[in-house]
Scaffold this motif. Structure first.
Motif, mmCIF file in Angstrom:
data_model
loop_
_atom_site.group_PDB
_atom_site.id
_atom_site.type_symbol
_atom_site.label_atom_id
_atom_site.label_comp_id
_atom_site.label_asym_id
_atom_site.label_seq_id
_atom_site.Cartn_x
_atom_site.Cartn_y
_atom_site.Cartn_z
ATOM 1 N N GLN A 49 -9.119 17.350 -15.972
ATOM 2 C CA GLN A 49 -7.975 17.564 -16.949
ATOM 3 C C GLN A 49 -7.344 18.903 -16.487
ATOM 4 O O GLN A 49 -7.777 19.697 -16.048
ATOM 5 C CB GLN A 49 -8.623 18.028 -18.231
ATOM 6 C CG GLN A 49 -7.479 18.150 -19.373
ATOM 7 C CD GLN A 49 -7.165 17.201 -19.893
ATOM 8 O OE1 GLN A 49 -7.411 15.813 -19.592
ATOM 9 N NE2 GLN A 49 -5.974 17.102 -20.730
ATOM 10 N N VAL A 50 -5.901 18.668 -16.395
ATOM 11 C CA VAL A 50 -5.112 19.703 -15.959
ATOM 12 C C VAL A 50 -4.472 20.306 -17.422
ATOM 13 O O VAL A 50 -3.558 19.326 -17.923
ATOM 14 C CB VAL A 50 -4.246 19.258 -14.909
ATOM 15 C CG1 VAL A 50 -3.115 20.480 -14.414
ATOM 16 C CG2 VAL A 50 -5.101 19.150 -13.808
ATOM 17 N N GLN A 51 -4.277 21.584 -17.531
ATOM 18 C CA GLN A 51 -3.112 21.964 -18.601
ATOM 19 C C GLN A 51 -1.898 22.714 -17.814
ATOM 20 O O GLN A 51 -2.308 23.693 -17.053
ATOM 21 C CB GLN A 51 -3.925 22.749 -19.443
ATOM 22 C CG GLN A 51 -4.684 22.032 -20.336
ATOM 23 C CD GLN A 51 -5.438 22.814 -21.345
ATOM 24 O OE1 GLN A 51 -5.658 23.914 -21.254
ATOM 25 N NE2 GLN A 51 -5.782 22.314 -22.623
ATOM 26 N N ALA A 107 2.219 27.421 -14.896
ATOM 27 C CA ALA A 107 1.016 27.773 -14.502
ATOM 28 C C ALA A 107 0.025 26.726 -14.896
ATOM 29 O O ALA A 107 0.051 26.124 -16.197
ATOM 30 C CB ALA A 107 0.488 29.190 -15.329
ATOM 31 N N ALA A 108 -0.806 26.080 -14.023
ATOM 32 C CA ALA A 108 -1.877 25.196 -14.178
ATOM 33 C C ALA A 108 -3.265 25.713 -14.206
ATOM 34 O O ALA A 108 -3.626 26.524 -13.622
ATOM 35 C CB ALA A 108 -1.705 24.265 -12.951
ATOM 36 N N SER A 109 -3.871 25.029 -15.140
ATOM 37 C CA SER A 109 -5.567 25.360 -15.015
ATOM 38 C C SER A 109 -6.232 24.468 -14.434
ATOM 39 O O SER A 109 -5.777 23.704 -13.626
ATOM 40 C CB SER A 109 -5.815 25.084 -16.679
ATOM 41 O OG SER A 109 -5.845 23.661 -16.908
ATOM 42 N N GLY A 110 -7.588 24.760 -14.107
ATOM 43 C CA GLY A 110 -8.314 24.058 -13.157
ATOM 44 C C GLY A 110 -8.352 24.259 -11.734
ATOM 45 O O GLY A 110 -7.416 24.913 -11.334
ATOM 46 N N ARG A 111 -9.248 23.925 -11.116
ATOM 47 C CA ARG A 111 -9.534 24.276 -9.713
ATOM 48 C C ARG A 111 -8.902 23.393 -8.575
ATOM 49 O O ARG A 111 -8.993 23.713 -7.568
ATOM 50 C CB ARG A 111 -11.112 24.377 -9.325
ATOM 51 C CG ARG A 111 -11.506 25.636 -10.214
ATOM 52 C CD ARG A 111 -13.333 25.528 -10.042
ATOM 53 N NE ARG A 111 -13.853 24.597 -10.580
ATOM 54 C CZ ARG A 111 -15.132 24.242 -10.702
ATOM 55 N NH1 ARG A 111 -15.925 25.348 -10.014
ATOM 56 N NH2 ARG A 111 -15.518 23.199 -11.236
ATOM 57 N N PHE A 136 -5.557 22.438 -8.219
ATOM 58 C CA PHE A 136 -4.295 22.341 -8.370
ATOM 59 C C PHE A 136 -3.542 21.778 -7.222
ATOM 60 O O PHE A 136 -2.350 21.256 -7.171
ATOM 61 C CB PHE A 136 -3.686 23.847 -8.645
ATOM 62 C CG PHE A 136 -2.091 24.053 -8.905
ATOM 63 C CD1 PHE A 136 -1.953 24.864 -7.736
ATOM 64 C CD2 PHE A 136 -1.419 23.733 -9.594
ATOM 65 C CE1 PHE A 136 -0.335 24.701 -7.532
ATOM 66 C CE2 PHE A 136 0.002 23.945 -9.799
ATOM 67 C CZ PHE A 136 0.288 24.293 -8.487
ATOM 68 N N LYS A 147 -1.994 30.918 -6.771
ATOM 69 C CA LYS A 147 -2.045 31.421 -8.149
ATOM 70 C C LYS A 147 -1.699 30.239 -9.077
ATOM 71 O O LYS A 147 -1.641 30.366 -10.334
ATOM 72 C CB LYS A 147 -0.661 32.066 -8.099
ATOM 73 C CG LYS A 147 -0.680 33.509 -7.410
ATOM 74 C CD LYS A 147 0.575 33.993 -7.729
ATOM 75 C CE LYS A 147 0.618 35.482 -6.945
ATOM 76 N NZ LYS A 147 1.644 36.259 -6.986
ATOM 77 N N ASN A 148 -2.094 28.902 -8.575
ATOM 78 C CA ASN A 148 -2.073 27.645 -9.327
ATOM 79 C C ASN A 148 -0.732 27.642 -10.066
ATOM 80 O O ASN A 148 -0.485 27.483 -11.229
ATOM 81 C CB ASN A 148 -3.118 27.703 -10.383
ATOM 82 C CG ASN A 148 -4.448 27.325 -9.905
ATOM 83 O OD1 ASN A 148 -4.573 27.174 -8.640
ATOM 84 N ND2 ASN A 148 -5.553 26.916 -10.705
ATOM 85 N N THR A 149 0.364 27.896 -9.379
ATOM 86 C CA THR A 149 1.694 28.112 -10.053
ATOM 87 C C THR A 149 2.843 27.520 -9.435
ATOM 88 O O THR A 149 2.735 27.292 -8.152
ATOM 89 C CB THR A 149 2.068 29.567 -10.356
ATOM 90 O OG1 THR A 149 1.056 30.163 -11.125
ATOM 91 C CG2 THR A 149 3.403 29.557 -11.246
#
Length: 121
Positions: A1-3, A23-27, A29, A76-78
């Motif tokens: 799941q990605v937010q 900005a994305a959650s999770g590892r 990205f 930065k998952n961005t």
């Protein structure tokens, strides 16, 4: 799941600039292609820009080429969308999108909630 959570929208005058962030959650990205779409009132959602997992490839809609730049920072998952020389017709809700294969179409795995961009004097 990605937010996905977008930010950076707002009101800007014609010719001005804005930078959107997502900005994305999770590892995981870095395993997703990322992109931006937009939807103006009364119109369908349309593709704006896309970037591949390692930033090797980018793609833009003809109407934003030379004015918008997509970039990502996997540490930065961005993902970002730098928008310059904005026009009133760029007014729309801008959505961030993620997909493990391609974000060139609306058939993506995840969407953000959207951020409003209004270009007006």
């Amino acid at each position: 799941q990605v937010q996905l959570v977008e930010s950076g929208g707002g009101l800007v005058q014609p010719g001005g600039s804005l930078r959107l962030s997502c900005a994305a959650s999770g590892r995981t990205f870095s395993s997703y292609a990322m992109g931006w779409f937009r939807q103006a009132p009364g119109k369908e959602r349309e593709f704006v820009a896309a970037i591949s997992q390692r930033s090797y490839n980018t793609d833009y809609a003809d109407c934003v080429k030379g004015r918008f730049t997509i970039a990502r920072d996997n540490a930065k998952n961005t993902v970002y969308l730098q928008m310059n020389s904005l026009k009133p017709e760029d007014t729309a809700i801008y959505y961030c999108a993620a997909d493990q294969l391609s974000v060139r179409t609306n058939a993506v795995d995840y969407w953000g909630q959207g951020t409003q961009v209004t270009v007006s004097s």
